[in-house]
Design a protein around this motif. Structure first.
Motif, PDB file in Angstrom:
ATOM      1  N   LEU A   1       0.810  -1.411  -0.126  1.00 50.79           N
ATOM      2  CA  LEU A   1      -0.198   0.097  -0.071  1.00 50.79           C
ATOM      3  C   LEU A   1       0.665   1.449   0.159  1.00 50.79           C
ATOM      4  O   LEU A   1       1.807   1.065   0.733  1.00 50.79           O
ATOM      5  CB  LEU A   1      -1.176  -0.291   1.568  1.00 50.79           C
ATOM      6  CG  LEU A   1      -2.301  -0.925   1.114  1.00 50.79           C
ATOM      7  CD1 LEU A   1      -3.140  -0.858   2.353  1.00 50.79           C
ATOM      8  CD2 LEU A   1      -3.326  -0.540  -0.479  1.00 50.79           C
TER       9      LEU A   1
ATOM     10  N   ASN B   1       2.229   4.825   0.488  1.00 51.08           N
ATOM     11  CA  ASN B   1       1.559   6.053   2.304  1.00 51.08           C
ATOM     12  C   ASN B   1       0.922   6.987   1.278  1.00 51.08           C
ATOM     13  O   ASN B   1       0.823   7.704  -0.170  1.00 51.08           O
ATOM     14  CB  ASN B   1       2.739   6.770   2.533  1.00 51.08           C
ATOM     15  CG  ASN B   1       3.815   6.858   1.770  1.00 51.08           C
ATOM     16  OD1 ASN B   1       3.873   7.417   0.420  1.00 51.08           O
ATOM     17  ND2 ASN B   1       5.294   6.483   2.079  1.00 51.08           N
ATOM     18  N   GLU B   2       0.368   8.430   1.847  1.00 50.27           N
ATOM     19  CA  GLU B   2      -0.234   9.685   1.109  1.00 50.27           C
ATOM     20  C   GLU B   2       0.289  10.005   0.409  1.00 50.27           C
ATOM     21  O   GLU B   2       0.349  11.012  -0.460  1.00 50.27           O
ATOM     22  CB  GLU B   2       0.086  10.104   2.173  1.00 50.27           C
ATOM     23  CG  GLU B   2      -1.821  10.019   3.503  1.00 50.27           C
ATOM     24  CD  GLU B   2      -1.859  10.681   5.001  1.00 50.27           C
ATOM     25  OE1 GLU B   2      -1.275  12.178   4.545  1.00 50.27           O
ATOM     26  OE2 GLU B   2      -2.558  10.877   4.909  1.00 50.27           O
TER      27      GLU B   2
ATOM     28  N   ARG C   1       0.719   8.387  -2.725  1.00 50.12           N
ATOM     29  CA  ARG C   1      -0.647   8.408  -3.745  1.00 50.12           C
ATOM     30  C   ARG C   1      -0.674   9.625  -3.981  1.00 50.12           C
ATOM     31  O   ARG C   1      -0.917   9.946  -5.173  1.00 50.12           O
ATOM     32  CB  ARG C   1      -1.503   8.731  -2.382  1.00 50.12           C
ATOM     33  CG  ARG C   1      -2.947   8.501  -3.083  1.00 50.12           C
ATOM     34  CD  ARG C   1      -3.500   7.938  -1.861  1.00 50.12           C
ATOM     35  NE  ARG C   1      -5.034   8.179  -1.994  1.00 50.12           N
ATOM     36  CZ  ARG C   1      -5.811   7.205  -3.273  1.00 50.12           C
ATOM     37  NH1 ARG C   1      -5.748   6.000  -3.440  1.00 50.12           N
ATOM     38  NH2 ARG C   1      -7.162   7.456  -2.885  1.00 50.12           N
TER      39      ARG C   1
ATOM     40  N   ALA D   1      -7.724   8.921  -9.791  1.00 52.58           N
ATOM     41  CA  ALA D   1      -8.086   8.700  -8.223  1.00 52.58           C
ATOM     42  C   ALA D   1      -8.345   7.036  -7.652  1.00 52.58           C
ATOM     43  O   ALA D   1      -7.313   6.353  -6.670  1.00 52.58           O
ATOM     44  CB  ALA D   1      -9.047   9.855  -7.078  1.00 52.58           C
TER      45      ALA D   1
ATOM     46  N   PRO E   1      -5.461   1.853  -9.218  1.00 50.06           N
ATOM     47  CA  PRO E   1      -4.932   0.689  -8.690  1.00 50.06           C
ATOM     48  C   PRO E   1      -3.274   2.251  -9.103  1.00 50.06           C
ATOM     49  O   PRO E   1      -3.452   1.191  -7.613  1.00 50.06           O
ATOM     50  CB  PRO E   1      -5.441  -0.332  -9.490  1.00 50.06           C
ATOM     51  CG  PRO E   1      -5.247  -0.195 -11.019  1.00 50.06           C
ATOM     52  CD  PRO E   1      -6.195   0.997 -10.604  1.00 50.06           C
ATOM     53  N   ARG E   2      -2.969   2.066  -9.099  1.00 47.81           N
ATOM     54  CA  ARG E   2      -1.313   2.469  -9.365  1.00 47.81           C
ATOM     55  C   ARG E   2      -1.688   3.535  -8.437  1.00 47.81           C
ATOM     56  O   ARG E   2      -0.216   3.917  -7.982  1.00 47.81           O
ATOM     57  CB  ARG E   2      -1.186   2.563 -11.218  1.00 47.81           C
ATOM     58  CG  ARG E   2      -0.651   1.662 -11.763  1.00 47.81           C
ATOM     59  CD  ARG E   2       0.078   2.697 -13.337  1.00 47.81           C
ATOM     60  NE  ARG E   2      -0.974   3.787 -13.406  1.00 47.81           N
ATOM     61  CZ  ARG E   2      -1.263   3.863 -14.663  1.00 47.81           C
ATOM     62  NH1 ARG E   2       0.103   3.982 -15.344  1.00 47.81           N
ATOM     63  NH2 ARG E   2      -2.430   4.620 -15.796  1.00 47.81           N
ATOM     64  N   ALA E   3      -2.069   4.104  -8.322  1.00 48.53           N
ATOM     65  CA  ALA E   3      -2.698   5.029  -6.524  1.00 48.53           C
ATOM     66  C   ALA E   3      -3.053   4.703  -5.597  1.00 48.53           C
ATOM     67  O   ALA E   3      -2.344   5.152  -4.359  1.00 48.53           O
ATOM     68  CB  ALA E   3      -3.751   6.103  -7.095  1.00 48.53           C
ATOM     69  N   THR E   4      -2.717   3.587  -5.972  1.00 48.61           N
ATOM     70  CA  THR E   4      -3.432   3.137  -4.072  1.00 48.61           C
ATOM     71  C   THR E   4      -2.232   2.257  -3.458  1.00 48.61           C
ATOM     72  O   THR E   4      -1.742   1.978  -2.158  1.00 48.61           O
ATOM     73  CB  THR E   4      -4.269   2.042  -3.677  1.00 48.61           C
ATOM     74  OG1 THR E   4      -5.608   2.799  -4.890  1.00 48.61           O
ATOM     75  CG2 THR E   4      -4.971   1.679  -2.467  1.00 48.61           C
ATOM     76  N   TYR E   5      -1.844   1.483  -5.031  1.00 50.48           N
ATOM     77  CA  TYR E   5      -0.606  -0.129  -4.531  1.00 50.48           C
ATOM     78  C   TYR E   5       0.700   0.858  -4.950  1.00 50.48           C
ATOM     79  O   TYR E   5       0.654   1.723  -6.219  1.00 50.48           O
ATOM     80  CB  TYR E   5      -0.919  -0.698  -4.741  1.00 50.48           C
ATOM     81  CG  TYR E   5      -1.825  -1.870  -4.284  1.00 50.48           C
ATOM     82  CD1 TYR E   5      -1.224  -2.055  -3.431  1.00 50.48           C
ATOM     83  CD2 TYR E   5      -3.565  -1.908  -5.135  1.00 50.48           C
ATOM     84  CE1 TYR E   5      -3.516  -3.017  -2.384  1.00 50.48           C
ATOM     85  CE2 TYR E   5      -4.569  -2.208  -4.406  1.00 50.48           C
ATOM     86  CZ  TYR E   5      -4.265  -2.342  -3.815  1.00 50.48           C
ATOM     87  OH  TYR E   5      -5.228  -3.398  -2.421  1.00 50.48           O
ATOM     88  N   THR E   6       1.907   0.753  -4.951  1.00 49.17           N
ATOM     89  CA  THR E   6       2.823   0.452  -5.125  1.00 49.17           C
ATOM     90  C   THR E   6       4.241  -0.217  -5.374  1.00 49.17           C
ATOM     91  O   THR E   6       3.707  -2.006  -4.220  1.00 49.17           O
ATOM     92  CB  THR E   6       3.783   1.752  -4.629  1.00 49.17           C
ATOM     93  OG1 THR E   6       4.981   1.852  -5.319  1.00 49.17           O
ATOM     94  CG2 THR E   6       4.653   1.843  -2.652  1.00 49.17           C
TER      95      THR E   6
END
Length: 428
Positions: free
Chosen positions: A142, A144-145, A148, A193, A196-201
């Motif tokens: 996941l 982080n801010e 993201r 937003a 899924p690339r913005a939620t996981y890395t």
């Protein structure tokens, strides 16, 4: 009409040339005379001067394989396939394709010219990729801010670049263009937003790209489907069809399965309306008379009556199948002797016949005989020919035959060959 003029026209060629002027010849055939017929070629004639232009157009539109393309083909195809491709290319003349080929002008033609070298996401089946197609490690975590927010900005920029390939408009804009730009920015941020690339890395760039690649999606359906509650209720498979309770009780009563029930030959022979006078007035309903048989010695007749047409017919069909009785058959083709039965004012006389005679009977008795499996039969209806009574009398006559062995036992005699008695000595 006088025959003088046709006669003169017919013999005008045989007359001497001393006549002042022969009458015009009349044609006695609907087609055009042979001199007037012109042979039209299948393809338009092309002048020799235009051949050079056609050759140039053919070479420009359908060029030959160059060395690089042949090398690529050799990597994909076997030598025998390469030889077949070259033979086909040498057989088909590009100039003939231009002369004889036609471009589609119908409304169902494709809106673009495609050489089928690339996969089209609209018309072609979507390609599926698995985990083995992702190089490197496939671990995610996941974000982080900070990660993201950075990913959302990068993905939103990519989405805006797709919406404005020539760049985002700058400077003073009119209210309409400014509203469009604002809506595009909001749409790009919303898509980013939800990406899924913005939620996981992940440290693997290929794994990150696989998150947004629809070819790696395992939940994407092959075809669009309706997945609401009403669609699920109305959609039924052939194996999940609703079973009629009457049919279920009939199968339990007979001890059959559905496959055997479908092999029964069913036909409705009589349909007419009936009216019942009650204190509520005249109530009209429909009457059905149906026959059923397995074409191998079973025959039944059933009646049904209902205000609803489909309901009355189902009643008659189920009753006919339930009332099926065995029909004795001599040599599995005809009856045991001559039969006679009277129902009401209708009398039916059935006569057994030798092999190859066929069914020479009226249409109602023909359907009964075919459903019972009879092949040689003749019949007479000397009195009333009421359809209902004819069917019932025939059914009673066929199912209540007196067999020769029963007659012999009742008389205390031995059973002998009866073909001499039934067929007048004609034994086949």
């Amino acid at each position: 009409m006088s025959v003088c003029r046709p006669a003169r026209c017919l013999f005008s060629k045989a007359t001497s040339t001393t006549l002042p002027k022969p009458c015009p010849q009349r044609s006695f055939h609907a087609s055009a005379p042979r001199p007037a017929r012109k042979r039209r070629p299948h393809y338009p004639s092309i002048k020799a001067d235009d051949l050079k232009l056609l050759n140039q157009a053919a070479e420009a539109q359908y060029p030959k394989f160059d060395t690089s393309e042949t090398t690529l083909l050799e990597k994909r195809y076997t030598p025998s396939q390469i030889a077949a491709i070259k033979a086909a290319e040498s057989t088909i003349d590009a100039r003939d394709v231009i002369i004889q080929g036609q471009r589609r002008t119908d409304p169902w033609r494709l809106p673009y010219e495609d050489d089928l070298a690339e996969v089209d996401p609209v018309t072609d089946k979507r390609e599926r990729l698995g985990p083995d197609d992702i190089p490197g490690k496939k671990t995610f975590r996941l974000a982080n801010e900070v990660e993201r927010d950075e990913a959302i900005g990068r993905i939103a920029t990519e989405n805006l670049a797709k919406m404005y390939p020539e760049g985002v408009p700058e400077g003073q804009l009119d209210p309409v263009e400014e509203q469009k730009l604002q809506d595009a920015v909001e749409a790009a941020l919303s898509q980013a937003a939800l990406d899924p690339r913005a939620t996981y890395t992940s440290k693997n760039a290929a794994a990150m790209e696989a998150l947004a690649d629809p070819r790696h999606s395992v939940v994407a359906p092959d075809l669009p489907r309706l997945e609401n509650r009403m669609a699920r209720q109305t959609r039924r498979l052939s194996t999940e069809e609703e079973e009629d309770p009457r049919q279920k009780r009939l199968l339990q009563y007979l001890g059959w399965d559905k496959q055997k029930l479908r092999s029964i030959r069913v036909k409705t022979l009589v349909v007419h309306g009936v009216t019942n006078q009650t204190r509520m007035g005249k109530i009209r309903s429909l009457y059905y008379l149906t026959i059923a048989g397995n074409q191998d010695g079973l025959l039944g007749v059933g009646e049904g009556k209902s205000v609803e047409p489909d309901e009355g017919r189902k009643q008659s069909v189920m009753s006919a199948i339930r009332n099926m009785r065995p029909v004795p058959r001599y040599e599995n083709r005809t009856t045991f002797g001559d039969l006679e039965k009277k129902v009401g004012a209708t009398k039916v006389q059935l006569f057994s016949r030798p092999p190859g005679f066929g069914l020479r009977v009226q249409h109602l008795i023909f359907e009964l005989a075919r459903a019972a499996g009879l092949q040689d039969l003749s019949a007479k209806t000397p009195r009333s020919r009421n359809k209902m009574n004819v069917i019932k009398a025939t059914w009673e006559a066929l199912t209540n035959q007196k067999l020769p062995d029963e007659i012999a036992r009742a008389r205390g005699k031995k059973l002998v060959d009866v073909r001499k008695v039934y067929y007048g000595g004609s034994i086949h």
